[in-house]
Design an enzyme around this catalytic site. Structure first.
Site, PDB file in Angstrom:
ATOM      1  N   LYS A 122       7.286  -2.996 -18.725  1.00  0.00           N
ATOM      2  CA  LYS A 122       6.614  -1.691 -18.728  1.00  0.00           C
ATOM      3  C   LYS A 122       6.771  -1.057 -17.346  1.00  0.00           C
ATOM      4  O   LYS A 122       6.089  -1.436 -16.396  1.00  0.00           O
ATOM      5  CB  LYS A 122       5.134  -1.837 -19.059  1.00  0.00           C
ATOM      6  CG  LYS A 122       4.436  -0.513 -19.220  1.00  0.00           C
ATOM      7  CD  LYS A 122       3.059  -0.573 -18.621  1.00  0.00           C
ATOM      8  CE  LYS A 122       2.550   0.671 -17.985  1.00  0.00           C
ATOM      9  NZ  LYS A 122       3.441   1.677 -17.509  1.00  0.00           N
ATOM     10  N   GLY A 147       1.015  -3.768  -8.519  1.00  0.00           N
ATOM     11  CA  GLY A 147       0.363  -2.468  -8.630  1.00  0.00           C
ATOM     12  C   GLY A 147      -0.989  -2.544  -7.959  1.00  0.00           C
ATOM     13  O   GLY A 147      -1.201  -3.379  -7.066  1.00  0.00           O
ATOM     14  N   SER A 148      -1.907  -1.713  -8.400  1.00  0.00           N
ATOM     15  CA  SER A 148      -3.183  -1.626  -7.689  1.00  0.00           C
ATOM     16  C   SER A 148      -4.132  -2.758  -8.099  1.00  0.00           C
ATOM     17  O   SER A 148      -4.039  -3.336  -9.188  1.00  0.00           O
ATOM     18  CB  SER A 148      -3.828  -0.271  -7.933  1.00  0.00           C
ATOM     19  OG  SER A 148      -4.034  -0.108  -9.312  1.00  0.00           O
ATOM     20  N   THR A 149      -5.060  -3.029  -7.207  1.00  0.00           N
ATOM     21  CA  THR A 149      -6.006  -4.120  -7.404  1.00  0.00           C
ATOM     22  C   THR A 149      -6.867  -3.888  -8.649  1.00  0.00           C
ATOM     23  O   THR A 149      -7.083  -4.816  -9.448  1.00  0.00           O
ATOM     24  CB  THR A 149      -6.890  -4.241  -6.138  1.00  0.00           C
ATOM     25  OG1 THR A 149      -6.016  -4.532  -5.040  1.00  0.00           O
ATOM     26  CG2 THR A 149      -7.913  -5.340  -6.259  1.00  0.00           C
ATOM     27  N   VAL A 200      -6.296  -2.242 -11.426  1.00  0.00           N
ATOM     28  CA  VAL A 200      -5.579  -2.462 -12.689  1.00  0.00           C
ATOM     29  C   VAL A 200      -5.373  -3.966 -12.914  1.00  0.00           C
ATOM     30  O   VAL A 200      -5.574  -4.485 -14.017  1.00  0.00           O
ATOM     31  CB  VAL A 200      -4.227  -1.708 -12.700  1.00  0.00           C
ATOM     32  CG1 VAL A 200      -3.389  -2.113 -13.903  1.00  0.00           C
ATOM     33  CG2 VAL A 200      -4.456  -0.203 -12.707  1.00  0.00           C
ATOM     34  N   GLU A 213       0.760  -9.043  -7.455  1.00  0.00           N
ATOM     35  CA  GLU A 213       0.715  -8.585  -6.064  1.00  0.00           C
ATOM     36  C   GLU A 213       0.115  -7.191  -6.090  1.00  0.00           C
ATOM     37  O   GLU A 213       0.604  -6.317  -6.805  1.00  0.00           O
ATOM     38  CB  GLU A 213       2.115  -8.585  -5.454  1.00  0.00           C
ATOM     39  CG  GLU A 213       2.711  -9.980  -5.319  1.00  0.00           C
ATOM     40  CD  GLU A 213       1.818 -10.968  -4.569  1.00  0.00           C
ATOM     41  OE1 GLU A 213       1.046 -10.533  -3.678  1.00  0.00           O
ATOM     42  OE2 GLU A 213       1.842 -12.168  -4.885  1.00  0.00           O
ATOM     43  N   CYS A 244       2.946  -0.973   0.023  1.00  0.00           N
ATOM     44  CA  CYS A 244       1.730  -1.796  -0.012  1.00  0.00           C
ATOM     45  C   CYS A 244       1.475  -2.378   1.367  1.00  0.00           C
ATOM     46  O   CYS A 244       0.363  -2.738   1.700  1.00  0.00           O
ATOM     47  CB  CYS A 244       1.873  -2.892  -1.044  1.00  0.00           C
ATOM     48  SG  CYS A 244       3.415  -3.756  -0.866  1.00  0.00           S
ATOM     49  N   GLU A 284      -7.848   1.281   0.543  1.00  0.00           N
ATOM     50  CA  GLU A 284      -6.415   1.611   0.456  1.00  0.00           C
ATOM     51  C   GLU A 284      -6.260   3.089   0.099  1.00  0.00           C
ATOM     52  O   GLU A 284      -6.818   3.544  -0.891  1.00  0.00           O
ATOM     53  CB  GLU A 284      -5.719   0.753  -0.608  1.00  0.00           C
ATOM     54  CG  GLU A 284      -4.221   1.039  -0.651  1.00  0.00           C
ATOM     55  CD  GLU A 284      -3.448   0.203  -1.661  1.00  0.00           C
ATOM     56  OE1 GLU A 284      -3.796   0.237  -2.859  1.00  0.00           O
ATOM     57  OE2 GLU A 284      -2.482  -0.481  -1.253  1.00  0.00           O
TER      58      GLU A 284
HETATM   59  P1  NAD Z   1      -0.780   1.284 -10.450  1.00  0.00           P
HETATM   60  O1  NAD Z   1      -1.765   0.176 -10.453  1.00  0.00           O
HETATM   61  O2  NAD Z   1      -1.272   2.668 -10.683  1.00  0.00           O
HETATM   62  O3  NAD Z   1       0.316   1.025 -11.571  1.00  0.00           O
HETATM   63  C1  NAD Z   1       1.049  -0.195 -11.625  1.00  0.00           C
HETATM   64  C2  NAD Z   1       1.494  -0.411 -13.051  1.00  0.00           C
HETATM   65  O4  NAD Z   1       0.346  -0.718 -13.850  1.00  0.00           O
HETATM   66  C3  NAD Z   1       2.143   0.814 -13.678  1.00  0.00           C
HETATM   67  O5  NAD Z   1       3.227   0.415 -14.480  1.00  0.00           O
HETATM   68  C4  NAD Z   1       1.017   1.378 -14.509  1.00  0.00           C
HETATM   69  O6  NAD Z   1       1.452   2.180 -15.576  1.00  0.00           O
HETATM   70  C5  NAD Z   1       0.369   0.101 -15.000  1.00  0.00           C
HETATM   71  N1  NAD Z   1      -0.987   0.272 -15.538  1.00  0.00           N
HETATM   72  C6  NAD Z   1      -1.919   1.165 -15.174  1.00  0.00           C
HETATM   73  N2  NAD Z   1      -3.043   0.976 -15.912  1.00  0.00           N
HETATM   74  C7  NAD Z   1      -2.807  -0.058 -16.732  1.00  0.00           C
HETATM   75  C8  NAD Z   1      -3.568  -0.748 -17.720  1.00  0.00           C
HETATM   76  N3  NAD Z   1      -4.815  -0.384 -18.014  1.00  0.00           N
HETATM   77  N4  NAD Z   1      -3.001  -1.791 -18.368  1.00  0.00           N
HETATM   78  C9  NAD Z   1      -1.746  -2.181 -18.074  1.00  0.00           C
HETATM   79  N5  NAD Z   1      -0.974  -1.568 -17.158  1.00  0.00           N
HETATM   80  C10 NAD Z   1      -1.498  -0.526 -16.488  1.00  0.00           C
HETATM   81  O7  NAD Z   1       0.048   1.176  -9.080  1.00  0.00           O
HETATM   82  P2  NAD Z   1       1.185   2.139  -8.526  1.00  0.00           P
HETATM   83  O8  NAD Z   1       0.554   3.431  -8.123  1.00  0.00           O
HETATM   84  O9  NAD Z   1       2.374   2.165  -9.424  1.00  0.00           O
HETATM   85  O10 NAD Z   1       1.628   1.319  -7.227  1.00  0.00           O
HETATM   86  C11 NAD Z   1       0.885   1.373  -6.067  1.00  0.00           C
HETATM   87  C12 NAD Z   1       0.004   0.164  -5.924  1.00  0.00           C
HETATM   88  O11 NAD Z   1       0.807  -1.001  -5.982  1.00  0.00           O
HETATM   89  C13 NAD Z   1      -0.689   0.103  -4.568  1.00  0.00           C
HETATM   90  O12 NAD Z   1      -2.004  -0.359  -4.748  1.00  0.00           O
HETATM   91  C14 NAD Z   1       0.158  -0.892  -3.789  1.00  0.00           C
HETATM   92  O13 NAD Z   1      -0.535  -1.517  -2.737  1.00  0.00           O
HETATM   93  C15 NAD Z   1       0.555  -1.840  -4.861  1.00  0.00           C
HETATM   94  N6  NAD Z   1       1.769  -2.572  -4.510  1.00  0.00           N
HETATM   95  C16 NAD Z   1       1.631  -3.858  -4.103  1.00  0.00           C
HETATM   96  C17 NAD Z   1       2.749  -4.585  -3.738  1.00  0.00           C
HETATM   97  C18 NAD Z   1       2.613  -6.006  -3.270  1.00  0.00           C
HETATM   98  O14 NAD Z   1       3.611  -6.695  -3.175  1.00  0.00           O
HETATM   99  N7  NAD Z   1       1.394  -6.451  -2.975  1.00  0.00           N
HETATM  100  C19 NAD Z   1       4.020  -3.989  -3.794  1.00  0.00           C
HETATM  101  C20 NAD Z   1       4.122  -2.669  -4.239  1.00  0.00           C
HETATM  102  C21 NAD Z   1       2.994  -1.978  -4.602  1.00  0.00           C
END
Ligand code: NAD
Length: 540
Positions: free
Chosen positions: A208, A261-263, A265, A289, A323, A421
């Site tokens: 996804k 993605g974000s914490t 989620v 992560e 991130c 963040e």
């Molecule tokens: P996000 O959490 O908005 O989205 C990440 C993914 O989760 C997307 O594909 C999104 O569609 C999906 N998603 C959202 N809601 C969902 C749900 N209810 N169920 C299942 N999937 C869902 O994050 P983003 O804006 O794409 O990325 C930025 C975030 O990612 C920041 O918090 C950043 O710190 C983090 N990040 C962390 C690392 C790491 O290695 N720690 C690397 C890159 C990004």
């Protein structure tokens, strides 16, 4: 055994270079087309008709793709395709699977490089350099090194002992079922790595992608198909978060999630997996992560020019949407007094605009939601009596979602922009008393729930060691006299703990261990024929 790969060299895109010309031609080509992006399920393109558009963040009136969204029926079909493909994928064996992903790396290093980089520049608003280090170099490295690590396991995890009459062995099996890869917008390399790292070990995946990186992620899906990825091994399903988790987590064959993605989620997903557990065949692997509140702490005796460069690059490259981006700094008052104004002067020189103009250091943030969130932090800081916005603070979303590189100085080390963040080009600085280095370290450790990356700037080894010890659990990636961004595969495996994730270290061997479920095999060559034991014999 294949030889150890080397990190992919970074192309410079200097004026007059062939790579600059090739990239500009490819950017023009992609600007002139609108791609119709289907789901890819069991190797088939599925055009659902339920479309959404993909725009360029620095020019959001320009559409680059129409994306066909998967609904619940298509997601269920993708899960089934992954389940059905697994047996043949395992039977292919590790070498054949590695050959496909090493071919992916070869294609990306060669003919596909400009296509992938241009797409990442337009889709996610990256400069040429930021696209090159992410979409080309890091992903080439992920594919090559993950294959190398996977081959090593096969030798490393064989049992140490096989007594006479017994042959012990370990089969490196994948998980039973499919892995759900949920990927972020900000790195094309992470997006392709999350489904493909488990696949190298024989897992199959439902992928996804983020709604903000469909174009570049689809190009990478096409690349993997061209490299020979069999149908069903990775299924590409642009879809809503709630739909994907509803369908995948209620499938008994759901075997794991590979998330970045974000914490918030990730925490929601983990809770839903807990609820789904009674209906699942296995305990799923949960690898995530997540967010960061990455720090720089300076000692009164430090390289002040180095600190300036680290703060500028670490906070503002890719608009702070890494991130690992530096977003809070603890600087001694004396040092800040000397270099703070110089930092401001340098930040004022930062150029911002269209990613196709190679003289721009920054471009736009990813979407309206990010623009509103980041500008909200800036507005509240302007209105706060514990903050001063000393540079930047402007934003304009009319053509693209542009936010100026912004530095806030605060007198409150627990002010919201020091602990939450923001994920944008905003750095907050707290100037501490020169005699309280240890207090600043303690503040840094305790202020935020995250623990992803961080830097210490100090000249003397003893001060570095104090920070190293005090900040042991404050960052999963720790930098000494450098910016906290820019981890390289096989050099600084990446990940953080606390609220920043499960710390399974992408770009190192540990991540791959999560995608295998070994079978221990005892082959007895001399099978017992008598059920008795000597202790059963009567005393004489
Ligand atoms: P996000 O959490 O908005 O989205 C990440 C993914 O989760 C997307 O594909 C999104 O569609 C999906 N998603 C959202 N809601 C969902 C749900 N209810 N169920 C299942 N999937 C869902 O994050 P983003 O804006 O794409 O990325 C930025 C975030 O990612 C920041 O918090 C950043 O710190 C983090 N990040 C962390 C690392 C790491 O290695 N720690 C690397 C890159 C990004």
């Amino acid at each position: 055994m294949s030889s150890q790969p080397v990190n992919e060299p970074i192309l410079g895109y200097a004026p007059g270079s062939p790579e600059r010309a090739a990239l500009q031609t490819e950017l023009d080509r992609q600007m002139a087309e609108v791609v119709e992006i289907p789901c890819i399920i069991n190797g088939e393109k599925v055009f659902t008709g339920n479309t959404t558009t993909q725009v360029i963040p620095h020019k959001h009136g320009h559409i680059i793709a129409n994306v066909h969204q998967a609904g619940k029926a298509e997601i269920a079909a993708a899960c089934q395709a992954a389940i059905d493909a697994q047996e043949a994928w395992i039977d292919m064996g590790l070498e054949a699977r590695c050959a496909i992903f090493e071919r992916c790396a070869e294609l990306l290093a060669g003919d596909w490089r400009m296509k992938v980089n241009a797409s990442t520049m337009l889709n996610q608003s990256k400069t040429a350099f930021q696209a090159e280090i992410d979409a080309a170099c890091e992903l080439i490295d992920f594919w090559n090194f993950n294959c190398f690590y996977a081959r090593q396991f096969h030798d490393m995890y064989q049992p140490l002992v096989s007594p006479d009459g017994v042959k012990n062995s370990t089969e490196i099996r994948p998980l039973e079922g499919f892995v759900l890869a949920i990927t972020p917008f900000n790195f094309s390399s992470i997006a392709a790595n999350l489904p493909s790292a488990p696949a190298i070990l024989g897992n199959t995946a439902v992928w996804k992608p983020s709604r903000n990186s469909y174009h570049s992620n689809y190009v990478l899906m096409e690349l993997m198909i061209e490299a020979g990825l069999p149908a069903g091994v990775i299924n590409f399903v642009p879809s809503s978060g709630p739909d994907i988790s509803d369908v995948c987590l209620s499938n008994p064959d759901f075997a794991g999630v590979h998330f970045t993605g974000s914490t918030a989620v990730f925490q929601g997903l983990w809770q839903r997996i807990g609820e789904a557990l009674p209906n699942l065949k296995s305990y799923p692997r949960i690898v995530g992560e997540t967010g960061g509140k990455d720090f720089v702490v300076a000692h009164p005796v430090c390289d002040e020019q180095g600190l300036l460069v680290a703060l500028l690059r670490g906070s503002f490259e890719y608009q702070g949407q890494k991130c690992s981006a530096a977003s809070r700094a603890y600087v001694p008052r004396s040092v800040w007094g000397r270099m703070g104004w110089q930092l401001v002067a340098e930040v004022r020189k930062i150029t911002m605009g269209d990613a196709r103009d190679f003289t721009n250091f920054m471009t736009a943030v990813i979407d309206q939601r990010a623009f509103d969130k980041i500008s909200g932090y800036i507005d509240r800081a302007k209105a706060s009596d514990v903050c001063e916005v000393i540079v930047g603070g402007g934003y304009d979303g009319s053509v693209g979602w542009f936010i100026e590189p912004t530095i806030i100085v605060t007198s409150d080390p627990n002010y919201e922009s020091m602990v939450e963040e923001i994920f944008g080009p905003v750095l907050t600085v707290f100037a501490y008393g020169d005699d309280d280095f240890e207090g600043a370290l303690k503040m840094c450790d305790e202020a935020s729930p995250y623990a992803l990356t961080g830097s210490i700037f100090a000249t003397n080894d003893a001060d570095v060691q104090t920070a190293f010890n005090t900040l042991r659990f404050t960052a999963g990636n720790f930098y000494i006299n450098d910016k906290p961004t820019g981890a390289v595969v096989a050099q600084q495996p990446f990940g953080g703990a606390r609220a920043s994730g499960t710390n399974d270290k992408a770009g190192g061997p540990l991540n791959l261990l999560r995608w295998m479920s070994p079978r221990s095999v005892k082959h007895t060559l001399d099978t017992p024929q008598d059920w008795g034991y000597t202790f059963l014999e009567p005393d004489e």
